[in-house]
Design a protein around this motif. Structure first.
Motif, PDB file in Angstrom:
ATOM      1  N   LYS A 299     -40.735 -28.055 -96.285  1.00 22.32           N
ATOM      2  CA  LYS A 299     -40.637 -29.522 -96.326  1.00 22.32           C
ATOM      3  C   LYS A 299     -39.565 -30.010 -97.290  1.00 22.32           C
ATOM      4  CE  LYS A 299     -44.316 -30.040 -99.777  1.00 22.32           C
ATOM      5  NZ  LYS A 299     -45.659 -30.608-100.058  1.00 22.32           N
ATOM      6  N   ASN A 300     -39.047 -29.131 -98.139  1.00 20.01           N
ATOM      7  CA  ASN A 300     -38.007 -29.519 -99.100  1.00 20.01           C
ATOM      8  C   ASN A 300     -36.604 -29.306 -98.528  1.00 20.01           C
ATOM      9  OD1 ASN A 300     -39.845 -30.167-101.215  1.00 20.01           O
ATOM     10  ND2 ASN A 300     -40.133 -27.974-101.548  1.00 20.01           N
ATOM     11  N   ALA A 301     -36.457 -29.565 -97.238  1.00 26.80           N
ATOM     12  CA  ALA A 301     -35.174 -29.333 -96.589  1.00 26.80           C
ATOM     13  C   ALA A 301     -34.884 -30.418 -95.560  1.00 26.80           C
ATOM     14  CB  ALA A 301     -35.154 -27.962 -95.906  1.00 26.80           C
ATOM     15  N   LEU A 302     -33.604 -30.560 -95.289  1.00 26.53           N
ATOM     16  CA  LEU A 302     -33.114 -31.409 -94.211  1.00 26.53           C
ATOM     17  C   LEU A 302     -32.262 -30.541 -93.301  1.00 26.53           C
ATOM     18  CD1 LEU A 302     -32.446 -34.170 -92.811  1.00 26.53           C
ATOM     19  CD2 LEU A 302     -30.533 -34.367 -94.432  1.00 26.53           C
ATOM     20  N   GLY A 303     -32.558 -30.526 -92.017  1.00 25.38           N
ATOM     21  CA  GLY A 303     -31.775 -29.781 -91.043  1.00 25.38           C
ATOM     22  C   GLY A 303     -30.976 -30.730 -90.170  1.00 25.38           C
ATOM     23  N   ILE A 304     -29.703 -30.418 -89.984  1.00 20.41           N
ATOM     24  CA  ILE A 304     -28.819 -31.274 -89.190  1.00 20.41           C
ATOM     25  C   ILE A 304     -28.093 -30.417 -88.166  1.00 20.41           C
ATOM     26  CG2 ILE A 304     -26.916 -32.935 -89.243  1.00 20.41           C
ATOM     27  CD1 ILE A 304     -27.517 -33.330 -92.237  1.00 20.41           C
ATOM     28  N   ILE A 305     -28.211 -30.783 -86.888  1.00 18.78           N
ATOM     29  CA  ILE A 305     -27.490 -30.078 -85.831  1.00 18.78           C
ATOM     30  C   ILE A 305     -26.453 -31.021 -85.243  1.00 18.78           C
ATOM     31  CG2 ILE A 305     -29.139 -30.634 -83.971  1.00 18.78           C
ATOM     32  CD1 ILE A 305     -28.706 -27.614 -83.088  1.00 18.78           C
ATOM     33  N   ALA A 314     -31.129 -24.756 -81.906  1.00 22.27           N
ATOM     34  CA  ALA A 314     -32.216 -25.603 -81.399  1.00 22.27           C
ATOM     35  C   ALA A 314     -33.585 -25.047 -81.790  1.00 22.27           C
ATOM     36  CB  ALA A 314     -32.097 -25.752 -79.879  1.00 22.27           C
ATOM     37  N   ARG A 315     -33.785 -23.763 -81.559  1.00 18.51           N
ATOM     38  CA  ARG A 315     -35.085 -23.168 -81.893  1.00 18.51           C
ATOM     39  C   ARG A 315     -35.295 -23.111 -83.410  1.00 18.51           C
ATOM     40  NH1 ARG A 315     -33.285 -20.708 -77.359  1.00 18.51           N
ATOM     41  NH2 ARG A 315     -31.978 -19.263 -78.523  1.00 18.51           N
ATOM     42  N   GLY A 316     -34.223 -22.834 -84.142  1.00 16.08           N
ATOM     43  CA  GLY A 316     -34.344 -22.815 -85.597  1.00 16.08           C
ATOM     44  C   GLY A 316     -34.678 -24.185 -86.153  1.00 16.08           C
ATOM     45  N   LEU A 317     -34.083 -25.229 -85.585  1.00 18.92           N
ATOM     46  CA  LEU A 317     -34.387 -26.592 -86.045  1.00 18.92           C
ATOM     47  C   LEU A 317     -35.829 -26.952 -85.726  1.00 18.92           C
ATOM     48  CD1 LEU A 317     -32.751 -28.891 -87.448  1.00 18.92           C
ATOM     49  CD2 LEU A 317     -32.639 -29.989 -85.204  1.00 18.92           C
ATOM     50  N   LYS A 318     -36.342 -26.454 -84.584  1.00 16.61           N
ATOM     51  CA  LYS A 318     -37.753 -26.691 -84.241  1.00 16.61           C
ATOM     52  C   LYS A 318     -38.660 -26.036 -85.270  1.00 16.61           C
ATOM     53  CE  LYS A 318     -41.016 -28.161 -81.398  1.00 16.61           C
ATOM     54  NZ  LYS A 318     -42.251 -27.675 -81.996  1.00 16.61           N
ATOM     55  N   GLU A 319     -38.302 -24.850 -85.753  1.00 20.44           N
ATOM     56  CA  GLU A 319     -39.102 -24.208 -86.798  1.00 20.44           C
ATOM     57  C   GLU A 319     -39.047 -25.018 -88.096  1.00 20.44           C
ATOM     58  OE1 GLU A 319     -38.957 -20.083 -87.554  1.00 20.44           O
ATOM     59  OE2 GLU A 319     -38.846 -19.502 -85.431  1.00 20.44           O
ATOM     60  N   MET A 320     -37.879 -25.556 -88.416  1.00 16.75           N
ATOM     61  CA  MET A 320     -37.780 -26.416 -89.594  1.00 16.75           C
ATOM     62  C   MET A 320     -38.668 -27.650 -89.424  1.00 16.75           C
ATOM     63  SD  MET A 320     -33.744 -26.325 -90.745  1.00 16.75           S
ATOM     64  CE  MET A 320     -34.111 -27.422 -92.135  1.00 16.75           C
ATOM     65  N   HIS A 321     -38.611 -28.258 -88.251  1.00 19.38           N
ATOM     66  CA  HIS A 321     -39.425 -29.446 -87.967  1.00 19.38           C
ATOM     67  C   HIS A 321     -40.909 -29.126 -88.106  1.00 19.38           C
ATOM     68  CE1 HIS A 321     -41.488 -32.338 -85.274  1.00 19.38           C
ATOM     69  NE2 HIS A 321     -40.557 -33.181 -85.683  1.00 19.38           N
ATOM     70  N   ASP A 322     -41.318 -27.984 -87.563  1.00 20.60           N
ATOM     71  CA  ASP A 322     -42.729 -27.584 -87.633  1.00 20.60           C
ATOM     72  C   ASP A 322     -43.156 -27.247 -89.057  1.00 20.60           C
ATOM     73  OD1 ASP A 322     -42.791 -27.971 -84.918  1.00 20.60           O
ATOM     74  OD2 ASP A 322     -42.726 -25.829 -84.403  1.00 20.60           O
ATOM     75  N   ALA A 323     -42.167 -26.899 -89.905  1.00 22.95           N
ATOM     76  CA  ALA A 323     -42.456 -26.607 -91.318  1.00 22.95           C
ATOM     77  C   ALA A 323     -42.381 -27.873 -92.169  1.00 22.95           C
ATOM     78  CB  ALA A 323     -41.480 -25.560 -91.849  1.00 22.95           C
ATOM     79  N   GLN A 324     -42.312 -29.041 -91.503  1.00 24.47           N
ATOM     80  CA  GLN A 324     -42.305 -30.366 -92.145  1.00 24.47           C
ATOM     81  C   GLN A 324     -40.986 -30.720 -92.815  1.00 24.47           C
ATOM     82  OE1 GLN A 324     -45.781 -30.753 -94.651  1.00 24.47           O
ATOM     83  NE2 GLN A 324     -47.197 -30.357 -92.975  1.00 24.47           N
ATOM     84  N   ALA A 325     -39.931 -30.018 -92.461  1.00 21.91           N
ATOM     85  CA  ALA A 325     -38.604 -30.438 -92.923  1.00 21.91           C
ATOM     86  C   ALA A 325     -38.181 -31.664 -92.128  1.00 21.91           C
ATOM     87  CB  ALA A 325     -37.597 -29.309 -92.718  1.00 21.91           C
ATOM     88  N   ARG A 326     -37.280 -32.471 -92.707  1.00 25.41           N
ATOM     89  CA  ARG A 326     -36.701 -33.583 -91.958  1.00 25.41           C
ATOM     90  C   ARG A 326     -35.590 -33.020 -91.078  1.00 25.41           C
ATOM     91  NH1 ARG A 326     -37.963 -34.128 -96.953  1.00 25.41           N
ATOM     92  NH2 ARG A 326     -38.961 -35.955 -97.880  1.00 25.41           N
TER      93      ARG A 326
END
Length: 367
Positions: A299-305, A314-326
């Motif tokens: 959750k202490n991260a921001l992912g930008i594609i 795409a799949r990596g960003l979904k994992e970030m999203h599921d881990a509560q990252a923005r």
């Protein structure tokens, strides 16, 4: 009956192919590139030219969909020709550049001037190298052909005068470390990404959280790209080395030809640079970076594609999203190629879709 059947067969065989013009002063390069590209049914090499002046004569008769362009040529250099094209009739251009320090630096100028891709060529063993890299060459041309002509414009970034004060094949299993509140930003991009990154990073202050970046780019060119950005940005920008700390005011760019992972030791982030097979057909891979960020930053991260062809990230960003990252994605109108962001949106990985110029502000308000 036979006549009707023949008509149907002819109709089914009609195929719109990508029309390519090759501009290079080396007859060997022109021949090898032509032969290599001709092996792909989706590509048609309509002509070759030894220099830009000859190219302009040929383009007056038939305009290509994509230009494969050398930089160092007699009579008119590739950069001047590129700028002329982007001013008069923006057309996707793939740079064919030598694997030298000088070649890499000049290629960065070309990307800033509007080119959308790079095909590397060594000074020796050229014919065999280009034949071995035929898939990369065809992919670069196909990605360029999908570029949005409205986005093929030079970037005019301000010079900062202030002083510089599936990824399972690469990712190792295991739990993340102890909790931390340090924030990290992870960015992934491909075709058109060099310009997009320049827009975003030059707009950020030195107080920005630490940033890790994967830009699909051949080996040797990422160092020159990082040096260019370092001269334009308030933040410190460098090609990442194994063990580099991720710190506020610092941008680390994954080296071409190797994967970059985020790791944590205690409460401190650092990067690991590792070998490994291509993931989502790329090395470095955005998926590898994003999945490691999901694991170690959560959750202490921001992912930008951002802009790019394909689905890497795409799949990596979904994992970030599921881990509560923005999570953010660049919008279609501002992308050179709306491929990677589109795939991430389809997966439900994206919180917000933003125009390119709004991304720096979102980074600064994301913590």
């Amino acid at each position: 009956m036979a006549s009707g059947s023949s008509a149907v067969i002819v109709k089914e065989c009609v195929l719109t192919r990508i029309k390519v013009l090759i501009v290079d002063d080396s007859a060997v390069v022109r021949q090898v590139l032509s032969t290599t590209l001709a092996q792909d049914a989706a590509i048609e090499v309509i002509d070759v030219a030894a220099d830009p002046l000859f190219a302009m004569q040929k383009m007056a008769k038939q305009w290509p969909d994509v230009i494969v362009l050398d930089i160092e040529m007699p009579r008119m250099d590739g950069i001047t020709f590129l700028r002329k094209i982007m001013t008069e009739r923006p057309t996707p251009v793939v740079i064919c550049s030598t694997l030298t320090e000088k070649g890499a630096e000049t290629t960065m100028q070309a990307l800033s001037a509007g080119a959308v891709g790079i095909v590397a060529k060594p000074k020796v063993g050229l014919k065999q190298y280009l034949q071995d890299a035929s898939d990369d060459l065809a992919s670069a041309v196909k990605a360029a052909a999908r570029a949005n002509p409205k986005r093929l414009k030079p970037v005019h970034s301000p010079i900062v005068s202030a002083p510089k004060l599936t990824a399972d094949a690469v990712l190792a299993p295991g739990p993340a470390m102890m909790q931390t509140t340090d924030f990290v930003v992870a960015i992934g991009t491909s075709t058109g990404g060099t310009q997009a990154l320049e827009v975003v990073l030059t707009a950020l202050p030195r107080t920005c959280p630490g940033i890790v970046v994967v830009q699909h780019m051949p080996e040797k060119f990422t160092e020159a790209f990082a040096k260019r950005l370092n001269g334009l940005c308030q933040m410190d920008v460098a090609e990442a080395r194994h063990g580099d700390r991720v710190l506020p005011g610092r941008v680390l760019i994954a080296p071409g030809g190797r994967h970059m992972l985020l790791k944590r030791s205690g409460a401190q982030y650092h990067v690991e640079i590792v070998d490994g097979p291509p993931v989502s057909r790329h090395r470095p891979s955005v998926d590898v970076l994003f999945r490691s960020v999901a694991k170690f930053a959560g959750k202490n991260a921001l992912g930008i594609i951002m802009t790019g062809m394909g689905d890497d990230g795409a799949r990596g960003l979904k994992e970030m999203h599921d881990a509560q990252a923005r999570t953010l994605a660049q919008d279609e109108d501002s992308c050179v190629v709306y491929g990677m962001p589109k795939e991430a949106v389809k997966l439900g990985a994206v919180d917000r879709v933003l125009p390119l110029n709004d991304i720096p502000g979102a980074i600064m308000t994301s913590r």
